[in-house]
Design a protein around this motif. Structure first.
Motif, PDB file in Angstrom:
ATOM      1  N   GLY A 196      31.922  42.353  27.654  1.00  0.00           N
ATOM      2  CA  GLY A 196      33.048  42.742  26.816  1.00  0.00           C
ATOM      3  C   GLY A 196      34.232  41.811  26.827  1.00  0.00           C
ATOM      4  N   LEU A 197      34.097  40.631  27.442  1.00  0.00           N
ATOM      5  CA  LEU A 197      35.215  39.685  27.521  1.00  0.00           C
ATOM      6  C   LEU A 197      34.835  38.366  26.863  1.00  0.00           C
ATOM      7  CD1 LEU A 197      36.283  40.434  31.201  1.00  0.00           C
ATOM      8  CD2 LEU A 197      37.490  41.140  29.127  1.00  0.00           C
ATOM      9  N   ASN A 198      35.837  37.685  26.328  1.00  0.00           N
ATOM     10  CA  ASN A 198      35.580  36.440  25.614  1.00  0.00           C
ATOM     11  C   ASN A 198      35.661  35.198  26.490  1.00  0.00           C
ATOM     12  OD1 ASN A 198      35.083  37.322  22.870  1.00  0.00           O
ATOM     13  ND2 ASN A 198      37.200  38.013  22.865  1.00  0.00           N
ATOM     14  N   LEU A 199      36.266  35.337  27.657  1.00  0.00           N
ATOM     15  CA  LEU A 199      36.437  34.191  28.537  1.00  0.00           C
ATOM     16  C   LEU A 199      35.869  34.470  29.922  1.00  0.00           C
ATOM     17  CD1 LEU A 199      40.108  33.156  27.645  1.00  0.00           C
ATOM     18  CD2 LEU A 199      37.983  32.141  26.783  1.00  0.00           C
ATOM     19  N   ALA A 200      35.159  33.501  30.469  1.00  0.00           N
ATOM     20  CA  ALA A 200      34.594  33.646  31.813  1.00  0.00           C
ATOM     21  C   ALA A 200      35.695  33.761  32.858  1.00  0.00           C
ATOM     22  CB  ALA A 200      33.681  32.468  32.126  1.00  0.00           C
ATOM     23  N   THR A 201      36.817  33.089  32.613  1.00  0.00           N
ATOM     24  CA  THR A 201      37.926  33.163  33.576  1.00  0.00           C
ATOM     25  C   THR A 201      38.468  34.578  33.683  1.00  0.00           C
ATOM     26  OG1 THR A 201      39.413  32.427  31.798  1.00  0.00           O
ATOM     27  CG2 THR A 201      38.646  30.764  33.372  1.00  0.00           C
ATOM     28  N   GLU A 202      38.440  35.307  32.569  1.00  0.00           N
ATOM     29  CA  GLU A 202      38.890  36.701  32.584  1.00  0.00           C
ATOM     30  C   GLU A 202      37.946  37.550  33.429  1.00  0.00           C
ATOM     31  OE1 GLU A 202      40.831  36.579  28.073  1.00  0.00           O
ATOM     32  OE2 GLU A 202      38.883  37.530  28.414  1.00  0.00           O
ATOM     33  N   LEU A 203      36.650  37.386  33.194  1.00  0.00           N
ATOM     34  CA  LEU A 203      35.678  38.161  33.951  1.00  0.00           C
ATOM     35  C   LEU A 203      35.759  37.825  35.433  1.00  0.00           C
ATOM     36  CD1 LEU A 203      33.415  40.203  34.089  1.00  0.00           C
ATOM     37  CD2 LEU A 203      31.786  38.377  33.546  1.00  0.00           C
ATOM     38  N   SER A 204      35.889  36.556  35.774  1.00  0.00           N
ATOM     39  CA  SER A 204      36.000  36.154  37.184  1.00  0.00           C
ATOM     40  C   SER A 204      37.195  36.833  37.841  1.00  0.00           C
ATOM     41  CB  SER A 204      36.135  34.634  37.301  1.00  0.00           C
ATOM     42  OG  SER A 204      34.944  33.990  36.915  1.00  0.00           O
ATOM     43  N   SER A 205      38.324  36.834  37.149  1.00  0.00           N
ATOM     44  CA  SER A 205      39.534  37.469  37.676  1.00  0.00           C
ATOM     45  C   SER A 205      39.321  38.951  37.899  1.00  0.00           C
ATOM     46  CB  SER A 205      40.692  37.238  36.703  1.00  0.00           C
ATOM     47  OG  SER A 205      41.816  38.033  37.040  1.00  0.00           O
ATOM     48  N   TRP A 206      38.706  39.615  36.929  1.00  0.00           N
ATOM     49  CA  TRP A 206      38.461  41.056  37.041  1.00  0.00           C
ATOM     50  C   TRP A 206      37.488  41.359  38.175  1.00  0.00           C
ATOM     51  CZ3 TRP A 206      38.224  44.124  31.820  1.00  0.00           C
ATOM     52  CH2 TRP A 206      39.405  43.905  31.112  1.00  0.00           C
ATOM     53  N   LEU A 207      36.432  40.561  38.290  1.00  0.00           N
ATOM     54  CA  LEU A 207      35.428  40.814  39.333  1.00  0.00           C
ATOM     55  C   LEU A 207      36.028  40.660  40.730  1.00  0.00           C
ATOM     56  CD1 LEU A 207      32.325  38.989  37.816  1.00  0.00           C
ATOM     57  CD2 LEU A 207      32.694  41.467  37.968  1.00  0.00           C
ATOM     58  N   GLU A 208      36.890  39.671  40.912  1.00  0.00           N
ATOM     59  CA  GLU A 208      37.540  39.489  42.213  1.00  0.00           C
ATOM     60  C   GLU A 208      38.372  40.717  42.578  1.00  0.00           C
ATOM     61  OE1 GLU A 208      39.284  35.688  43.617  1.00  0.00           O
ATOM     62  OE2 GLU A 208      38.803  34.957  41.604  1.00  0.00           O
ATOM     63  N   ALA A 209      39.137  41.219  41.607  1.00  0.00           N
ATOM     64  CA  ALA A 209      39.993  42.384  41.859  1.00  0.00           C
ATOM     65  C   ALA A 209      39.159  43.633  42.116  1.00  0.00           C
ATOM     66  CB  ALA A 209      40.936  42.602  40.674  1.00  0.00           C
ATOM     67  N   ILE A 210      38.090  43.809  41.356  1.00  0.00           N
ATOM     68  CA  ILE A 210      37.230  44.984  41.526  1.00  0.00           C
ATOM     69  C   ILE A 210      36.497  44.916  42.863  1.00  0.00           C
ATOM     70  CG2 ILE A 210      35.187  46.170  40.612  1.00  0.00           C
ATOM     71  CD1 ILE A 210      36.193  45.342  37.791  1.00  0.00           C
ATOM     72  N   THR A 211      36.091  43.718  43.272  1.00  0.00           N
ATOM     73  CA  THR A 211      35.457  43.557  44.583  1.00  0.00           C
ATOM     74  C   THR A 211      36.416  43.958  45.693  1.00  0.00           C
ATOM     75  OG1 THR A 211      34.038  41.755  43.784  1.00  0.00           O
ATOM     76  CG2 THR A 211      34.388  41.900  46.168  1.00  0.00           C
ATOM     77  N   TYR A 212      37.673  43.587  45.534  1.00  0.00           N
ATOM     78  CA  TYR A 212      38.705  43.968  46.511  1.00  0.00           C
ATOM     79  C   TYR A 212      38.801  45.491  46.628  1.00  0.00           C
ATOM     80  CZ  TYR A 212      43.510  45.008  48.018  1.00  0.00           C
ATOM     81  OH  TYR A 212      44.612  45.537  48.636  1.00  0.00           O
TER      82      TYR A 212
END
Length: 312
Positions: A196-212
């Motif tokens: 659902g995201l257009n940029l890989a950098t967005e997904l990476s940022s979200w995944l890091e926060a969700i992992t936390y």
């Protein structure tokens, strides 16, 4: 500095009463304190203190209200763990599928697919890729899953295909693998778009926060009123689904609100029939006395498209 004295449960109750806390049922409170530690509950009453030096409480602070907060937080964490499971399984599946189809089952061992970034810790510089693969292989070595034990037994000293080894990888490892993939790899962009995201950098940022947050929940730690060490990107590029119309307040990005919103957004795309949001809203509705602004749910949050009651 000397350690503080230890108190039996009855002394803990007496201390709280001395500081102004009220009890509706001291017997029940004692039973609860035998199973939920005094120090664990402290995080739920911290803001209810009138003096944080003397630790005296504001008028009409009841122990039972603290327990209500504690139970609310526990139920919220269980709902969010459902969301995290969906996100983690989807990420794992997409990494395995898209990279294995393009580069074969051992793609994760091909260093050329990853950025050559390094980190320095304790004066030692380490490749992020090598560190991640080492952790993945440790997870493989200690796994007691039957299919992993069978792999080690039947094919000793042989590398496992991605569809096996990544099944036992932690979300943290999966997140690092994805983030460290080279940006020009089309599969990295494909995975972001499928989530659902257009940029890989967005997904990476979200995944890091969700992992936390996943690690907080996995250790049964307090999410209530917590300030997030990892904060995801708020402003996403041309969102393909319901997001926010307005900029968030600092408290909304600092507290769990933004990360929870990211989870709901991702689940809308990877698991369209989910009930994560409706369960959260029902939890709020059934606990009207809980100050959800402590989690960052402020400023007409429920009117934003992502949280509108008519949507999932």
């Amino acid at each position: 500095m000397a350690n503080k004295p230890s108190y039996i449960v009855e002394e803990q109750i007496a201390l709280l009463k001395q500081r102004g806390m009220l009890f509706q049922d001291e017997t029940q409170a004692a039973n609860l304190l035998k199973n939920i530690s005094y120090y664990r509950l402290k995080g739920y009453w911290w803001d209810m203190q009138e003096d944080i030096v003397l630790h005296t409480f504001k008028p009409r602070t009841y122990f039972e209200d603290i327990i209500d907060r504690y139970n609310f937080d526990r139920h919220l964490r269980l709902i969010l763990f459902d969301a995290i499971e969906r996100i983690e399984v989807a990420l794992r599946t997409k990494l395995i599928y898209h990279l294995s189809i393009a580069y074969g089952g051992l793609w994760y061992l091909d260093a050329s697919l990853f950025e050559n970034r390094t980190i320095t810790f304790n004066n030692t510089t380490t490749s992020i890729y090598e560190s991640t693969i080492n952790e993945l292989q440790k997870e493989f070595s200690r796994s007691q899953e039957i299919f992993i034990k069978d792999q080690r037994s039947r094919y000793p000293n042989q590398d496992s295909d991605a569809w096996k080894i990544l099944e036992i990888a932690s979300m943290g490892t999966l997140s690092k693998l994805y983030k460290n993939l080279k940006h020009q790899l089309p599969q990295k962009a494909i995975i972001a778009k499928e989530m659902g995201l257009n940029l890989a950098t967005e997904l990476s940022s979200w995944l890091e926060a969700i992992t936390y947050v996943r690690n907080i929940i996995a250790h049964h730690s307090r999410l209530w009123s917590r300030s997030m060490v990892k904060t995801p990107i708020e402003r996403i590029n041309n969102p393909v689904g319901l997001w926010f119309n307005n900029r968030l307040l600092p408290v909304q990005t600092k507290k769990p609100f933004l990360i929870i919103s990211c989870m709901v957004y991702l689940c809308n795309h990877i698991s369209p029939n989910h009930h994560i949001k409706s369960k959260i809203l029902e939890l709020f509705k059934s606990n009207p006395s809980i100050p959800i602004y402590k989690l960052g749910f402020v400023n007409n949050w429920h009117d934003e498209p992502l949280w509108a009651a008519t949507q999932k």
